[in-house]
Design a protein around this motif. Structure first.
Motif, PDB file in Angstrom:
ATOM      1  N   TRP A  46       0.855  -1.223  -0.150  1.00  0.00           N
ATOM      2  CA  TRP A  46      -0.051  -0.043   0.118  1.00  0.00           C
ATOM      3  C   TRP A  46       0.878   1.269  -0.002  1.00  0.00           C
ATOM      4  O   TRP A  46       0.327   2.502  -0.470  1.00  0.00           O
ATOM      5  N   ARG A  47       1.905   1.321   0.657  1.00  0.00           N
ATOM      6  CA  ARG A  47       2.832   2.396   0.532  1.00  0.00           C
ATOM      7  C   ARG A  47       3.283   2.878  -0.793  1.00  0.00           C
ATOM      8  O   ARG A  47       3.248   3.857  -1.138  1.00  0.00           O
ATOM      9  N   GLN A  48       3.829   1.851  -1.361  1.00  0.00           N
ATOM     10  CA  GLN A  48       4.028   2.044  -2.826  1.00  0.00           C
ATOM     11  C   GLN A  48       2.883   2.596  -3.763  1.00  0.00           C
ATOM     12  O   GLN A  48       3.076   3.572  -4.440  1.00  0.00           O
ATOM     13  N   ILE A  49       1.930   1.833  -3.588  1.00  0.00           N
ATOM     14  CA  ILE A  49       0.590   2.412  -4.135  1.00  0.00           C
ATOM     15  C   ILE A  49       0.047   3.760  -3.725  1.00  0.00           C
ATOM     16  O   ILE A  49      -0.129   4.640  -4.800  1.00  0.00           O
ATOM     17  N   LEU A  50       0.226   4.304  -2.749  1.00  0.00           N
ATOM     18  CA  LEU A  50      -0.106   5.590  -2.251  1.00  0.00           C
ATOM     19  C   LEU A  50       0.757   6.556  -2.905  1.00  0.00           C
ATOM     20  O   LEU A  50       0.482   7.572  -3.243  1.00  0.00           O
ATOM     21  N   HIS A  51       2.187   6.366  -3.140  1.00  0.00           N
ATOM     22  CA  HIS A  51       2.882   7.180  -3.931  1.00  0.00           C
ATOM     23  C   HIS A  51       2.297   7.404  -5.296  1.00  0.00           C
ATOM     24  O   HIS A  51       2.448   8.637  -5.745  1.00  0.00           O
ATOM     25  N   VAL A  52       1.753   6.427  -5.997  1.00  0.00           N
ATOM     26  CA  VAL A  52       1.306   6.682  -7.314  1.00  0.00           C
ATOM     27  C   VAL A  52       0.058   7.466  -7.056  1.00  0.00           C
ATOM     28  O   VAL A  52      -0.192   8.339  -7.958  1.00  0.00           O
ATOM     29  N   VAL A  53      -0.593   7.206  -6.171  1.00  0.00           N
ATOM     30  CA  VAL A  53      -2.037   8.110  -6.062  1.00  0.00           C
ATOM     31  C   VAL A  53      -1.755   9.523  -5.696  1.00  0.00           C
ATOM     32  O   VAL A  53      -2.329  10.577  -6.235  1.00  0.00           O
ATOM     33  N   LEU A  54      -0.678   9.761  -4.713  1.00  0.00           N
ATOM     34  CA  LEU A  54      -0.605  11.170  -4.253  1.00  0.00           C
ATOM     35  C   LEU A  54       0.549  11.983  -4.928  1.00  0.00           C
ATOM     36  O   LEU A  54       0.284  13.084  -4.704  1.00  0.00           O
ATOM     37  N   GLU A  55       1.541  11.449  -5.534  1.00  0.00           N
ATOM     38  CA  GLU A  55       2.715  12.206  -5.711  1.00  0.00           C
ATOM     39  C   GLU A  55       2.478  13.306  -6.883  1.00  0.00           C
ATOM     40  O   GLU A  55       2.949  14.574  -6.690  1.00  0.00           O
ATOM     41  N   SER A  56       1.605  13.233  -7.711  1.00  0.00           N
ATOM     42  CA  SER A  56       1.478  14.364  -8.726  1.00  0.00           C
ATOM     43  C   SER A  56       0.574  15.448  -7.972  1.00  0.00           C
ATOM     44  O   SER A  56       0.879  16.686  -8.265  1.00  0.00           O
ATOM     45  N   GLU A  57      -0.515  14.910  -7.202  1.00  0.00           N
ATOM     46  CA  GLU A  57      -1.120  16.106  -6.314  1.00  0.00           C
ATOM     47  C   GLU A  57      -0.014  16.667  -5.393  1.00  0.00           C
ATOM     48  O   GLU A  57      -0.311  17.805  -5.308  1.00  0.00           O
ATOM     49  N   ILE A  58       0.646  16.093  -4.971  1.00  0.00           N
ATOM     50  CA  ILE A  58       1.591  16.828  -4.049  1.00  0.00           C
ATOM     51  C   ILE A  58       2.737  17.686  -4.740  1.00  0.00           C
ATOM     52  O   ILE A  58       2.934  18.835  -4.279  1.00  0.00           O
ATOM     53  N   ASP A  59       3.038  17.445  -5.839  1.00  0.00           N
ATOM     54  CA  ASP A  59       3.914  18.009  -6.767  1.00  0.00           C
ATOM     55  C   ASP A  59       3.212  19.360  -7.064  1.00  0.00           C
ATOM     56  O   ASP A  59       3.518  20.452  -6.980  1.00  0.00           O
ATOM     57  N   ASP A  60       1.834  19.356  -7.351  1.00  0.00           N
ATOM     58  CA  ASP A  60       1.081  20.428  -7.883  1.00  0.00           C
ATOM     59  C   ASP A  60       1.165  21.485  -6.597  1.00  0.00           C
ATOM     60  O   ASP A  60       1.000  22.631  -6.716  1.00  0.00           O
ATOM     61  N   LEU A  61       0.703  20.785  -5.487  1.00  0.00           N
ATOM     62  CA  LEU A  61       0.501  21.653  -4.198  1.00  0.00           C
ATOM     63  C   LEU A  61       1.916  22.029  -3.971  1.00  0.00           C
ATOM     64  O   LEU A  61       1.899  23.434  -3.460  1.00  0.00           O
ATOM     65  N   LEU A  62       2.841  21.626  -4.068  1.00  0.00           N
ATOM     66  CA  LEU A  62       4.237  22.300  -3.695  1.00  0.00           C
ATOM     67  C   LEU A  62       4.520  23.549  -4.748  1.00  0.00           C
ATOM     68  O   LEU A  62       5.022  24.506  -4.353  1.00  0.00           O
ATOM     69  N   LYS A  63       4.032  23.526  -5.718  1.00  0.00           N
ATOM     70  CA  LYS A  63       4.225  24.779  -6.981  1.00  0.00           C
ATOM     71  C   LYS A  63       3.364  25.739  -6.297  1.00  0.00           C
ATOM     72  O   LYS A  63       3.740  26.885  -6.716  1.00  0.00           O
ATOM     73  N   GLU A  64       2.134  25.392  -6.168  1.00  0.00           N
ATOM     74  CA  GLU A  64       1.225  26.634  -5.898  1.00  0.00           C
ATOM     75  C   GLU A  64       1.316  27.146  -4.455  1.00  0.00           C
ATOM     76  O   GLU A  64       1.314  28.355  -4.042  1.00  0.00           O
ATOM     77  N   ASN A  65       1.745  26.355  -3.400  1.00  0.00           N
ATOM     78  CA  ASN A  65       1.949  26.581  -2.145  1.00  0.00           C
ATOM     79  C   ASN A  65       3.155  27.307  -1.624  1.00  0.00           C
ATOM     80  O   ASN A  65       4.155  26.445  -1.547  1.00  0.00           O
ATOM     81  N   GLU A  66       3.470  28.697  -1.494  1.00  0.00           N
ATOM     82  CA  GLU A  66       4.841  29.062  -1.306  1.00  0.00           C
ATOM     83  C   GLU A  66       5.350  28.749   0.241  1.00  0.00           C
ATOM     84  O   GLU A  66       6.419  28.536   0.457  1.00  0.00           O
ATOM     85  N   LYS A  67       4.402  28.347   1.105  1.00  0.00           N
ATOM     86  CA  LYS A  67       4.841  28.126   2.403  1.00  0.00           C
ATOM     87  C   LYS A  67       4.833  26.542   2.798  1.00  0.00           C
ATOM     88  O   LYS A  67       5.379  26.206   3.556  1.00  0.00           O
ATOM     89  N   TYR A  68       4.526  25.990   1.836  1.00  0.00           N
ATOM     90  CA  TYR A  68       4.836  24.390   2.050  1.00  0.00           C
ATOM     91  C   TYR A  68       4.017  23.938   2.893  1.00  0.00           C
ATOM     92  O   TYR A  68       4.462  22.996   3.762  1.00  0.00           O
TER      93      TYR A  68
END
Length: 474
Positions: A46-68
């Motif tokens: 499940w941990r490897q699967i979670l990376h597939v599910v979340l990574e693109s969403e986290i990448d987008d949030l990192l770009k949008e959110n200056e305070k991380y």
């Protein structure tokens, strides 16, 4: 947590809610192993699967959110969390064949839906992790969450880390979310597969990783391998089912594991004593040699080759309980009755009850009527009436061996009539049926009762069915 499977191997449909004690019973070749391996495979991946599910969403949030900063309460509300688990189930099915080490086509029509049956308070979790760069040990980011706060905050010391394609910051953020949000639902696990007896004998000879690498090297073209060495890992991704592979890997490390003392062994030494009493001795590593030492005056020692099948069958169970087991984990054991006398099957049921009451979640597949009947006894004694207390005292049952029926789920492989999705007459499907469990009577298990009743009927007919005459031969 509840798993729903469709067209999973021999099972047309199965719905399994994991409880503190979960059992699956049924005849041979009816789908018990499919259900067990499928659940284990998800717990393992499940941990490897979670990376597939979340990574693109986290990448987008990192770009949008200056305070991380990430508000976990908003990101993972109850409804959204269910959606994430549903996506994880869909992705898992695409790789399910790897858990079984079989052809992908076997699970082309399989569906898996995972839903939650309880909730955990993520606010209470406190988390801190430093992200360091390679061998230099330079801190490139710190990920923190304070207790009673929903905010996961990332303080970046090295902005270049956000630009890396591999090993970027999003990987570590997903790991943090896995620990804080998902791991309470999906804790650690251990499996004792039905192949454990053979693993105990041949554990030194069974080097699965080496065998798979040699086979892959033998089959691959040398020029192809030089051009793309990563193909080797792809070719190695075949072999044994994950439960068997992990079981073998575990027993090959026993000499090293022997140096550890697990949480359960520290907090509940009485469980280990009960286990050793059942076996009539204990496993020891003496001068790098694994032996079983009998209790009693002579204290004779036997290697695994010299030991009984019972001793070999419970080798990995003993080391798991002593060196790794802890409250909250899943302990999966396939057919614990293997090579056990009925007396020890009853004793093992009482050990299972103690594990459950110590906080270990136990998952069992079994053909043992003795084990189920003993679990029934532990359920009925938990009524704690004047009479049940007397019986408990007379037969020397301890309080920590009694079982609450609300904590147990038992499923029986079955064939039942269901509505035909295509319309028309109802069809008979292979499924798992939840057994009735009563505080005063225990578990109803027709698959055992019907067989025992038939045997009793046949023997009764032999003994009392015909008229006896003096000249009859016996």
């Amino acid at each position: 947590m509840k798993f729903k499977f469709e067209r999973l191997g021999l099972l047309d449909y199965a719905e399994i809610e994991l409880a503190d004690l979960t059992l699956i019973c049924g005849e041979n070749n009816t789908g018990k192993t499919y259900a067990t391996y499928a659940i284990y495979g998800f717990l393992r991946s499940w941990r490897q699967i979670l990376h597939v599910v979340l990574e693109s969403e986290i990448d987008d949030l990192l770009k949008e959110n200056e305070k991380y900063q990430f508000n976990l309460e908003v990101m993972f509300s109850e409804k959204k969390l269910e959606s994430y688990f549903s996506k994880m189930g869909e992705i898992y099915v695409a790789g399910l064949h790897r858990a079984f080490a079989t052809d992908e086509a076997l699970f082309n029509e399989t569906k898996c839906r995972i839903s939650l049956t309880q909730s955990f308070d993520l606010l209470s979790v406190e988390y801190q992790r430093q992200v360091k760069a390679g061998s230099s040990g330079k801190v490139i980011a710190t990920i923190t969450k304070e207790a009673e706060s929903p905010i996961l905050e990332v303080l970046v010391a090295d902005a270049e880390s956000l630009q890396r394609r591999f090993g970027g910051l999003s990987d570590f953020i997903v790991d943090a979310i896995a620990d804080i949000v998902f791991s309470p639902y999906l804790p650690g696990f251990h499996i004792s597969s039905a192949e454990r007896t053979g693993s105990a004998i041949f554990r030194k000879e069974l080097d699965i990783a080496r065998t798979r690498m040699l086979n892959a090297l033998h089959q691959m073209d040398s020029k192809e391998l030089r051009r793309n060495p990563f193909l080797l890992f792809k070719e190695m991704d075949t072999g044994y089912p994950w439960p068997v592979e992990d079981n073998v890997d575990f027993v090959r490390q026993l000499e090293e594991l022997d140096k550890r003392t697990g949480e359960l062994a520290r907090t509940h030494p009485e469980i280990l004593k009960a286990f050793d009493d059942m076996l009539g001795g204990s496993y020891k590593v003496i001068k790098e040699q694994l032996v079983f030492q009998n209790k009693g005056a002579d204290k004779r020692r036997f290697s695994m080759n010299e030991s009984s099948s019972c001793i070999r069958a419970l080798l990995d169970v003993s080391f798991y309980l002593r060196c790794k087991a802890r409250a909250g984990e899943f302990f999966i054991i396939d057919e614990p009755e293997l090579n056990l006398h009925p007396k020890n099957q009853r004793a093992f049921a009482r050990i299972v009850a103690r594990l459950v009451n110590a906080g270990v979640k136990v998952f069992i597949t079994t053909h043992s009527d003795y084990l189920i009947k003993e679990i029934n006894t532990l359920i009925m004694l938990n009524q704690k009436t004047m009479h049940s207390k007397k019986v408990q005292k007379d037969y020397k049952y301890e309080d920590d061996e009694l079982l609450d029926s609300e904590k147990i789920r038992l499923y029986i492989t079955d064939r039942v009539l269901r509505e035909n999705p295509a319309g028309g007459r109802r069809i008979r499907v292979r499924t798992l049926t939840a057994a009735n469990i009563y505080p005063d009577r225990g578990i109803e298990v027709p698959t055992f009762d019907e067989t025992i009743e038939l045997m009793n009927e046949i023997q009764g007919e032999i003994l009392y069915g015909g008229e006896f005459s003096f000249g009859d031969e016996f």
